[in-house]
Design a protein around this motif. Structure first.
Motif, PDB file in Angstrom:
ATOM      1  N   LEU A   1      47.650  42.925  27.845  1.00 26.25           N
ATOM      2  CA  LEU A   1      46.469  42.894  28.707  1.00 26.25           C
ATOM      3  C   LEU A   1      45.693  41.588  28.535  1.00 26.25           C
ATOM      4  N   GLN A   2      45.687  41.130  27.302  1.00 26.92           N
ATOM      5  CA  GLN A   2      45.050  39.873  26.939  1.00 26.92           C
ATOM      6  C   GLN A   2      45.477  38.736  27.886  1.00 26.92           C
ATOM      7  N   LYS A   3      46.737  38.774  28.285  1.00 31.63           N
ATOM      8  CA  LYS A   3      47.287  37.736  29.150  1.00 31.63           C
ATOM      9  C   LYS A   3      46.559  37.745  30.499  1.00 31.63           C
ATOM     10  N   CYS A   4      46.392  38.903  31.078  1.00 32.37           N
ATOM     11  CA  CYS A   4      45.714  39.016  32.373  1.00 32.37           C
ATOM     12  C   CYS A   4      44.298  38.490  32.247  1.00 32.37           C
ATOM     13  N   ILE A   5      43.626  38.947  31.172  1.00 34.56           N
ATOM     14  CA  ILE A   5      42.218  38.617  30.993  1.00 34.56           C
ATOM     15  C   ILE A   5      42.052  37.124  30.731  1.00 34.56           C
ATOM     16  N   GLY A   6      43.026  36.575  30.010  1.00 33.63           N
ATOM     17  CA  GLY A   6      42.985  35.148  29.690  1.00 33.63           C
ATOM     18  C   GLY A   6      42.666  34.309  30.912  1.00 33.63           C
ATOM     19  N   CYS A   7      43.314  34.594  32.021  1.00 35.53           N
ATOM     20  CA  CYS A   7      43.024  33.848  33.241  1.00 35.53           C
ATOM     21  C   CYS A   7      41.822  34.434  33.970  1.00 35.53           C
ATOM     22  N   HIS A   8      41.836  35.776  34.082  1.00 32.06           N
ATOM     23  CA  HIS A   8      40.871  36.374  35.005  1.00 32.06           C
ATOM     24  C   HIS A   8      39.440  36.286  34.531  1.00 32.06           C
ATOM     25  N   GLN A   9      39.229  36.072  33.263  1.00 30.08           N
ATOM     26  CA  GLN A   9      37.837  35.971  32.839  1.00 30.08           C
ATOM     27  C   GLN A   9      37.185  34.711  33.408  1.00 30.08           C
ATOM     28  N   SER A  10      38.021  33.747  33.817  1.00 31.22           N
ATOM     29  CA  SER A  10      37.401  32.557  34.398  1.00 31.22           C
ATOM     30  C   SER A  10      37.681  32.422  35.902  1.00 31.22           C
ATOM     31  N   ILE A  11      38.170  33.480  36.519  1.00 25.94           N
ATOM     32  CA  ILE A  11      38.321  33.418  37.980  1.00 25.94           C
ATOM     33  C   ILE A  11      37.216  34.273  38.597  1.00 25.94           C
TER      34      ILE A  11
ATOM     35  N   SER B   1      35.902  34.221  41.486  1.00 21.62           N
ATOM     36  CA  SER B   1      35.958  34.590  42.902  1.00 21.62           C
ATOM     37  C   SER B   1      36.493  36.000  43.133  1.00 21.62           C
ATOM     38  N   VAL B   2      37.377  36.476  42.242  1.00 24.60           N
ATOM     39  CA  VAL B   2      37.931  37.811  42.474  1.00 24.60           C
ATOM     40  C   VAL B   2      37.391  38.837  41.474  1.00 24.60           C
ATOM     41  N   ARG B   3      36.413  38.414  40.700  1.00 24.84           N
ATOM     42  CA  ARG B   3      35.953  39.229  39.577  1.00 24.84           C
ATOM     43  C   ARG B   3      35.476  40.620  40.018  1.00 24.84           C
ATOM     44  N   ASN B   4      34.964  40.712  41.247  1.00 20.66           N
ATOM     45  CA  ASN B   4      34.428  42.000  41.677  1.00 20.66           C
ATOM     46  C   ASN B   4      35.370  42.797  42.564  1.00 20.66           C
ATOM     47  N   LYS B   5      36.581  42.305  42.706  1.00 19.66           N
ATOM     48  CA  LYS B   5      37.558  43.069  43.489  1.00 19.66           C
ATOM     49  C   LYS B   5      37.908  44.339  42.720  1.00 19.66           C
ATOM     50  N   PRO B   6      38.129  45.414  43.449  1.00 16.70           N
ATOM     51  CA  PRO B   6      38.341  46.717  42.764  1.00 16.70           C
ATOM     52  C   PRO B   6      39.431  46.674  41.699  1.00 16.70           C
ATOM     53  N   ARG B   7      40.535  46.006  41.999  1.00 14.59           N
ATOM     54  CA  ARG B   7      41.629  46.014  41.013  1.00 14.59           C
ATOM     55  C   ARG B   7      41.237  45.269  39.739  1.00 14.59           C
ATOM     56  N   ILE B   8      40.502  44.198  39.927  1.00 13.06           N
ATOM     57  CA  ILE B   8      40.112  43.415  38.753  1.00 13.06           C
ATOM     58  C   ILE B   8      39.038  44.167  37.957  1.00 13.06           C
ATOM     59  N   VAL B   9      38.169  44.849  38.671  1.00 15.82           N
ATOM     60  CA  VAL B   9      37.151  45.652  37.982  1.00 15.82           C
ATOM     61  C   VAL B   9      37.851  46.713  37.119  1.00 15.82           C
ATOM     62  N   GLU B  10      38.850  47.329  37.727  1.00 11.69           N
ATOM     63  CA  GLU B  10      39.645  48.335  37.021  1.00 11.69           C
ATOM     64  C   GLU B  10      40.294  47.729  35.770  1.00 11.69           C
ATOM     65  N   LEU B  11      40.842  46.539  35.959  1.00  8.99           N
ATOM     66  CA  LEU B  11      41.510  45.837  34.858  1.00  8.99           C
ATOM     67  C   LEU B  11      40.540  45.612  33.697  1.00  8.99           C
ATOM     68  N   PHE B  12      39.329  45.160  34.018  1.00  8.86           N
ATOM     69  CA  PHE B  12      38.358  44.881  32.964  1.00  8.86           C
ATOM     70  C   PHE B  12      37.870  46.162  32.287  1.00  8.86           C
ATOM     71  N   LYS B  13      37.934  47.263  33.042  1.00 11.26           N
ATOM     72  CA  LYS B  13      37.564  48.538  32.407  1.00 11.26           C
ATOM     73  C   LYS B  13      38.501  48.820  31.236  1.00 11.26           C
ATOM     74  N   TYR B  14      39.791  48.621  31.470  1.00  6.40           N
ATOM     75  CA  TYR B  14      40.761  48.822  30.387  1.00  6.40           C
ATOM     76  C   TYR B  14      40.469  47.865  29.237  1.00  6.40           C
ATOM     77  N   TRP B  15      40.205  46.637  29.589  1.00  6.44           N
ATOM     78  CA  TRP B  15      39.980  45.616  28.564  1.00  6.44           C
ATOM     79  C   TRP B  15      38.761  45.956  27.710  1.00  6.44           C
ATOM     80  N   ASP B  16      37.682  46.367  28.387  1.00  2.56           N
ATOM     81  CA  ASP B  16      36.461  46.660  27.639  1.00  2.56           C
ATOM     82  C   ASP B  16      36.668  47.859  26.714  1.00  2.56           C
ATOM     83  N   ALA B  17      37.485  48.794  27.178  1.00  4.07           N
ATOM     84  CA  ALA B  17      37.748  49.961  26.328  1.00  4.07           C
ATOM     85  C   ALA B  17      38.853  49.656  25.326  1.00  4.07           C
TER      86      ALA B  17
END
Ligand code: SF4
Lengths: 235, 732
Positions: free
Chosen positions: A92-102, A104-120
């Protein structure tokens, strides 16, 4: 009971049991060359096309997600494939590695879902799309070494032999039968084991020299079959 | 046991056919189940973690107290396989079958997973907070002497912490109980050598004469001894060492011996004195003592022929140094101390002390040295329980309801304790009697240190570390539990330690210098320690006393046979099951007993001659009755047992613990009489007398031996001669 009767009766019983088991479980139709696997529902609908797809020449900033991909090398995320028999799933770290600095898509539902997993700090429960029986030991590393590193084929082509054209997919879906007969269609073909001009392709020529006869076409390219000993896969 | 009826050969034939049918129906790609299985990835992964590729961590085997170091293969966050750690001087990269089964302890489906509080006959799940609060409540207002703590052998930091906890409770009632332990031998060793467990040098010995010490199977440190034994067999200057085993029931070690001698049960000491006499090397009071033990008398009492005694004496004279061992078979009698003393005396007369018997080393931290104990401790507790002395009883790493001799009536007495807390891996017989059961982490999930009783070259402290995350969210390490409990009493002193890991790390770093980490920074020292899994220390070597004497040594006259109970019951301690604490690991049930090849069941070893006399054949179910009770089991005809004895292996016969243990076999502890060794007060495990009766039932003994195994069907695959045709003095 008479001893000599005991054995045939048991045999008949077992045969009936096995055949009724077989009758209740209809075989899936033997898949054709390009028969698709089932559509698998994933916890997050990962868009392969967006990540690995070709760029849209008309959109050089890559701003419209529906129209073009980013041409990311498969091995960037699937980094284990070249290092291990199993390809694994990127952490999961791999996904977050990029997405934490993107942003523009941070609030898209799939990315929000992704960060939910990461935060937990919980792993995403992906479903297996390519599942081989346990008695088959397919080795990713060997195939990548041969096709990508030794023969310098494009990564997407090499992965695509088995996984299909991933850059066109959203959620991956099995594209090939992955049955033994299907594997053998490749392994039975004659493959060049020396590059043009007779240069051996890494250690391959040495290995293939044990396999006689070695085919040689007009251009003096030495060819041989892929490994086809049973134990290569059934260890 | 399965009832005979359907023939094995038929069964295999049918199996073959149905197998083929399944294989036919299995063509195609039916096994591919896309989209059904979950493939869980890491959340965060270290660089070295690659799916499909193993990572190895060092830790310590916790299946017995020998302290072998393990090296576990971990893949995708799961521990898969244990091997020995080659850096350990104890096991040098090897592991016994019991150790290998450690993964089945960890993954066992019958582990306790939640704290359970008794509610009538059921256990109710409660939270840890509630469990701790309950213990505090039950302890409040209770006097120190009303609290008892029963445990198996503990060592390392856990022992220190436990000591501190008991002190904070104001109790001295710590009962250390190991059901199978060389308690008497330890005491005899202190008398003879000044230490309770000297270092035995099999590798330097030219002859090993073992009186029932099963050092290759289950005695003290079997993996280490097996390696020493290999050296011994290679020999000094190419001269192969000779092993002579004297016992009434053949053990694994006996089966490996060049010469196996069956003695009448309990006469080991007589034979030892007879050999001293035959050697003619003794002087002073020793010579005086053995004077009466001439060959005729010794042969008459022990059943060993005068010729054999001569041969052994000749061999011991010819080859020096030798090593003589007193094992569980010699010590298990009411005169066990005397037996062991006679055997140790033989060592002294032969001049082996200092040559093959060396002073042991010990760790320079006495508070971490292992606590030892045997059944004498349990007896003390049992008496206290019977008198209703204890209001709170803790139990950890012992299963006395299963292993206490039946004559103790331990289960009944246990019910008189007010509040019983069991720290448990399984709901075993003892945990089932508890009021509160606290689930423990497996050894592969927990932190700890371990100090083995038997050290080899130099001393060592073994590190135990988790090889993977907890399987079950609500199990806890024993260290963590103790820390929590001690905080109830001494919050201030222990508030600096968040958990046992912090305590352990802190304690190790505090002694960094003494642990060989002087000059390195804390993290480097700690990481090296965890990587190696062992802290090697110079250790302090004790000294052996050189005293040779026969003072106080008297062997009892041979007792007349008991008419009602004519046979000795020898509890067999097997390499795989030991005292039965791991019987719920199916590999151990499934691996055939090395001598009888029986699986998943108990058996009664009866000598073929005796069997003919009683009209018994293999597979007969017999009732074995002692003064205390009786059990029923299948007969196995075994030439490796003295005709006046029978043997039942211990470890099976659980009526709790889990699906692989419950209901398989019988428990000979149940029928053991309460006869005690006279000097040490330990249980004389071999003193129970029994009789056997046919029940009329007969079963097919499930064993590997047979046409597929030991029977050669006249094919002469392995040639053999009877030992009487071998002239020992020429052969070896
Ligand atoms: S002897 Fe066997 S069970 Fe005991 S510590 Fe060594 S490997 Fe483990």
């Amino acid at each position: 009971m008479y001893r000599f009767l005991r054995f045939p009766i048991l045999l008949v019983g077992l045969f009936l049991a096995v055949s009724s088991f077989a009758a209740n479980n209809p075989q899936p139709a033997l898949t054709t060359e390009d028969a698709l696997g089932p559509q698998v529902v994933q916890p997050i609908e990962f868009p392969h096309n967006r990540h690995a797809g070709l760029r849209n020449p008309a959109d050089p900033t890559n701003s419209d997600p529906l129209k073009g991909g980013m041409e990311i090398n498969c091995q960037y995320c699937h980094t284990y494939a070249r290092r291990s028999a199993v390809a694994g799933i990127p952490p999961l770290q791999k996904c977050i590695g990029c997405h934490q600095s993107i942003e523009s898509v941070r609030n898209k539902p799939r990315i929000v879902e992704l960060f939910k997993y990461w935060d937990a700090k919980k792993a995403v429960p992906w479903k297996k799309v390519h599942d081989l029986p346990d008695f088959v030991r397919f080795n990713h590393e060997r195939h990548i070494k041969r096709f990508v590193e030794q023969q310098d084929r494009p990564v997407q082509e090499a992965c695509g032999y088995c996984h299909g054209d991933v850059k066109e997919m959203t959620v991956a879906r099995r594209q090939k039968p992955l049955s033994m007969g299907w594997c053998a269609t490749c392994h039975e073909k004659d493959h060049p084991v020396v590059a043009e001009g007779g240069t051996p392709i890494a250690g391959q020529a040495y290995w293939y020299s044990f396999q006689k006869p070695v085919a040689q076409d007009k251009s003096a390219v030495v060819k041989a079959k892929g490994p086809n000993d049973c134990w290569q896969c059934h260890k | 046991m399965i009832d005979s009826g359907f023939d094995r050969r038929d069964f295999l034939k049918v199996l073959g056919w149905s197998g083929a049918a399944v294989a036919l129906s299995g063509c195609g790609n039916t096994s591919i189940e896309d989209g059904k299985e979950t493939v869980v990835s890491y959340v965060e992964a270290n660089d070295y973690m690659i799916p499909g590729i193993g990572v190895y961590f060092n830790s310590t085997c916790a299946q017995c107290d020998a302290g072998c170091s393990i090296n576990g293969r971990v893949r995708e966050g799961r521990v898969l396989k244990l091997e020995g750690n080659p850096d350990s001087a104890i096991n040098k990269g090897k592991l016994c079958a019991l150790g290998q089964a450690g993964v089945q302890h960890h993954y066992n489906p019958d582990r306790v997973r939640e704290p359970l509080l008794r509610n009538g006959s059921k256990g109710e799940t409660i939270t840890w907070e509630k469990a701790y609060a309950l213990i505090a409540e039950k302890l409040s207002g209770v006097q120190g002497e009303e609290i008892a703590f029963l445990s198996g052998g503990v060592s390392g930091h856990l022992k220190a912490l436990l000591g501190n906890y008991l002190e904070s409770l104001g109790t001295k009632n710590h009962f250390v109980y190991e059901a199978v332990a060389p308690g008497v031998t330890r005491a005899a060793n202190v008398k003879a050598y000044g230490v309770d467990m000297p270092r035995y040098r099999f590798d330097k010995a030219q002859v090993v004469l073992s009186f029932g010490a099963d050092f290759l199977g289950s005695w003290v440190s079997p993996v280490h001894f097996s390696q020493q034994y290999a050296q011994f067999r290679k020999g000094v200057n190419g001269q192969r060492g000779v092993l002579i085993q004297v016992e009434s029931k053949m053990t694994l070690t006996g089966a490996n011996a060049d010469r196996w001698l069956a003695v009448k049960p309990g006469t080991e000491g007589v034979l030892a004195l007879g050999i001293i006499n035959a050697l003619g090397m003794a002087t002073g009071d020793v010579a005086e003592l053995v004077k009466g033990y001439d060959k005729a008398r010794v042969s008459h009492e022990t059943g060993v022929s005068p010729g054999q005694i001569d041969k052994i004496a000749a061999l011991l004279k010819l080859r020096s140094p030798s090593l003589v061992l007193a094992g569980s078979a010699a010590e298990g009698y009411a005169h066990g101390s005397q037996n062991a003393a006679a055997i140790n005396l033989l060592n002294q007369v032969l001049g082996n002390v200092g040559k093959t018997i060396e002073a042991p080393v010990s760790v320079p931290f006495p508070q971490m040295a292992p606590s030892k104990g045997n059944t004498a401790a349990l007896k003390l507790l049992n008496d206290g329980l019977a008198a209703g002395k204890y209001k709170v009883l803790f139990n950890f790493a012992a299963n006395p309801v299963f292993t206490a001799p039946g004559a103790f009536k331990f289960k009944d007495h246990l019910s008189k304790a007010g509040f019983k807390v069991a720290f448990a891996h399984y709901l075993d017989e003892t945990a089932l009697q508890a009021d509160l059961v606290l689930p423990l982490d497996s050894a592969l999930e927990d932190w700890g240190t371990q100090v083995p009783e038997y050290m080899t070259e130099g001393a060592q402290i073994n590190i135990q570390q988790p090889l993977m995350e907890r399987l079950h969210a609500n199990t806890r390490g024993m260290g963590d539990i103790l820390l929590n409990l001690i905080k109830q009493k001494k919050a201030d002193e222990y508030k600096g330690f968040e958990d046992y890991y912090a305590y352990l790390r802190g304690a190790m770093l505090q002694n960094k210098g003494a642990l060989g980490g002087g000059g390195t920074d804390d993290d480097t020292f700690w990481n090296t320690t965890l990587t190696q899994g062992i802290v090697k220390l110079a250790g302090t070597a004790g000294a052996l006393s050189a005293h040779v004497g026969a003072a106080g040594l008297t062997l009892p006259a041979h007792a007349a046979a008991d008419e009602q109970y004519p046979l000795h019951l020898i509890p067999g301690v097997t390499a795989n099951l030991r005292d039965g604490r791991h019987t719920n690991q199916p590999w151990l049930q499934e691996s055939p007993d090395p001598l009888t090849t029986i699986v998943w069941d108990s058996w009664v070893e009866v000598h073929p001659k005796k069997a003919t006399e009683l009209g018994i054949v293999e597979g007969d179910i017999v009732e074995v009755t002692s003064k205390t009770g009786s059990v029923k089991a299948q007969v196995y005809l075994f030439p490796g047992i003295h005709p006046e004895a029978i043997s039942i292996p211990v470890g099976r016969g659980h009526d709790a613990m889990g699906r692989y243990a419950r209901g398989y076999g019988v428990n000979p502890f149940q029928i053991m009489d309460a006869v005690f060794e006279r000097e040490t007060g330990e249980l004389a495990m071999h003193e129970t007398r029994v009789n056997i009766k046919k029940t009329g039932q007969r079963v097919l003994v499930v064993k590997d031996e047979g046409s597929a195994g030991a029977l050669q069907m006249g094919r002469k695959i392995a040639a053999r001669v009877s030992t009487d045709q071998v002239d020992l003095s020429k052969e070896v």
